[in-house]
Design a protein around this motif. Structure first.
Motif: not given
Length: 354
Positions: A212-213, A238-239, A318-321, A297-304
């Motif tokens: 989203t966003g 994040f979830g 994520y790492v800052t906030e 474009s692997s599934p593991n990378a697309m998850a990011q």
């Protein structure tokens, strides 16, 4: 008489200083054999090659800082060396900076005698994998040894700053090396890290950006457009990720699970603490929003995230906030997935030549 003696000594000192400067070696700025240097591991015979602007084993008091630039997936250290020296020229930094571009030979690359090759798949050279030839030497050990050479005050008495940088696959190396390396606290030098346009990161938690966003795949390629195109986007939530879409999404090097190689003996807690504490800047191309240049474009990378830019922005948020890191991020105007555009931009010079 005493005043005259002091003047004489001062004049002699000035003349000696000018003479030393005039006889100092000129920086080597082309990827030719004269710029090749060798890093030998544990007394040899195993070794790896780097391009460097100055010798690594000669006294050089002019050098006050170092830039170590890691190449991309093409393993074209020659190209990255000349990109880095071009940046050094534009930043007027060549005289007091040693620029080093290590070469990670792999696959079908031709190697010299005793030159190590590095793994390409799974836990590869990008993430601290062990050399297939010597199962006790990892790709991270290579840069560890470079740092030790640079911190040797007998060769570089005035060197106080080291920057470890990389673009694309080299950016993957830089982000994982930043969180994992064992030489960050080397006395006498301050080490910082520059992570440019990687396709993936080692996430410190099992969560991922929700689609989203700014992580919505439907409009991710339009993020570079409009009045906010040059600004850092932070509309990410994040979830828990649906692991049925990518069962190994949190396995190293995409996450911290199942680590092997250099990082195997380090706890998750220590890796996360080091990720947060170590000074890191993320360079993200404004228009690096298309699946070009070896996009993962692997599934593991697309998850990011849907694009390299969105992945970097989400990770930075994520790492800052969430984790409290004091990291920096720069959207490099008008650059896509191009190392020369990224590293030869004025806004980047203070980061790579601090």
């Amino acid at each position: 008489m005493r005043a005259l003696s002091r003047l004489t000594v001062a004049a002699a000192f000035a003349a000696t200083s000018l003479s030393a400067q005039s006889t100092a070696p000129a920086p080597c700025t082309k990827a030719v054999s004269a710029c090749e240097r060798w890093i030998t591991f544990s007394g040899g015979p195993s070794r790896s090659m780097v391009y460097a602007t100055y010798a690594l084993d000669a006294v050089n008091p002019r050098v006050t800082r170092a830039l170590v630039m890691v190449h991309g997936a093409s393993r074209n250290a020659d190209h990255y060396f000349e990109t880095s020296t071009a940046a050094g020229f534009l930043a007027s930094a060549l005289d007091n900076t040693i620029i080093i571009a290590p070469r990670y030979a792999a696959g079908n690359d031709t190697t010299a005698q005793n030159e190590l090759k590095w793994p390409e798949g799974a836990n590869s050279w990008r993430s601290g994998g062990f050399s297939p030839a010597v199962a006790t030497i990892s790709s991270f050990d290579f840069v560890d040894e470079i740092v030790r050479r640079l911190a040797n005050k007998r060769s570089f008495p005035n060197l106080t700053k080291i920057v470890i940088a990389g673009h694309s696959a080299g950016g993957q190396f830089a982000t994982r090396y930043a969180m994992a390396n064992k030489v960050h606290s080397t006395p006498g030098v301050a080490i910082s890290y520059v992570v440019a346009n990687p396709s993936s990161y080692a996430w410190p938690a099992a969560v991922r950006p929700m689609p989203t966003g700014d992580a919505d795949p439907a409009g991710a390629d339009k993020e570079a457009l409009g009045p906010a195109g040059e600004k850092l986007h932070m509309n990410f939530t994040f979830g828990q990720f649906d692991s049925t879409k990518a069962p190994t999404y949190n396995k190293w090097p995409a996450g911290l699970v199942g680590r092997t190689g250099y990082t195997a003996g380090v706890s998750d807690e220590q890796l996360i603490r080091q990720l947060v504490e170590r000074p890191t800047t993320y360079l993200l191309g404004q228009v690096d929003v298309l699946p070009l240049g070896g996009f993962d474009s692997s599934p593991n990378a697309m998850a990011q995230g849907p694009t390299r830019r969105a992945r970097g922005e989400a990770f930075f948020k994520y790492v800052t906030e969430t984790l409290g890191a004091k990291h920096n991020a720069i959207i490099v105007s008008e650059c896509g997935h191009n190392d020369r555009c990224i590293f030869t931009t004025n806004t980047v010079f203070p980061v790579i030549f601090p």
